[in-house]
Design an enzyme around this catalytic site. Sequence first.
Site, short mmCIF file in Angstrom:
data_model
loop_
_atom_site.label_atom_id
_atom_site.label_comp_id
_atom_site.label_asym_id
_atom_site.label_seq_id
_atom_site.Cartn_x
_atom_site.Cartn_y
_atom_site.Cartn_z
N LYS A 1 0.83 -1.20 0.00
CA LYS A 1 0.00 0.00 0.00
C LYS A 1 0.87 1.26 0.00
CE LYS A 1 -4.41 1.48 1.91
NZ LYS A 1 -5.49 1.13 2.89
N GLU A 59 -9.49 0.79 12.62
CA GLU A 59 -10.70 0.89 11.81
C GLU A 59 -11.72 -0.12 12.34
OE1 GLU A 59 -11.65 1.15 7.15
OE2 GLU A 59 -11.24 -0.89 7.82
N HIS A 84 -16.77 -10.10 -1.89
CA HIS A 84 -15.32 -10.30 -1.81
C HIS A 84 -14.90 -11.55 -2.57
CE1 HIS A 84 -11.28 -10.22 -0.12
NE2 HIS A 84 -11.43 -11.50 0.16
#
Length: 226
Positions: free
Chosen positions: A78, A164, A180
């Site tokens: 990321k 989160e 997903h």
Amino acid sequence: MVTESTEAVIEQLGDSALSEIYALRDDFARFMMPYKFAIDEVMTKISILREEFAALHSENPIEHVNSRLKSTESVLEKVARKGIAPSYQAIRTTITDIAGIRVVCSFVSDVYRVFDALTAQSDVRVIEVKDYIANPKPNGYKSLHAIIEIPVFLSDGPVPVTVEVQLRTVAMDFWASLEHKIYYKYDADVPAEMLAGLHDAADVAAELDSKMEELHRQVRRDTRRV
């Protein structure tokens, strides 16, 4: 262990950024430790709420809870993909889902009830809330996302850590799980007719949630009359 796909993304960077990312990787276990502890802290908070609801309110709005700590390779990928500066401070500030918790509730009202109970605690700071229940994503995805910050107390003092938290109903969770699997199977290149089917399924799940919520309210009203 960094996969070939992650290596491919990382190696597109310049030599300087590349060396910095590999240097980060060497000491990543220490960096990730507070995130693991933050998950433990929030899971404890949720466990206490579950027991309290069951003992004092004769009901448990939480069906089940899962936690997830991003892998080193996922974080580094990321960093490379989004062009984040290869420093721990930049990663802390920019990547807010390293520590993740999913709370699955019985009803839509329970989602907000649990969210309010969790975020009302004095050591929980709400950074951002995205309400995909009130405002679903275009594909039909629904969930309540909250980025919170809690203190993790280490030997050299407290460290603020972001977590989160996703809260959703059983129907929303089932739909998200199916989505997903489909995106994984088709490597994100999902046929149009299947995307349409997913959207229709999201509408059905929303209708089910609505009907179950009404039945739940009716049961509670009847219980009060007894």
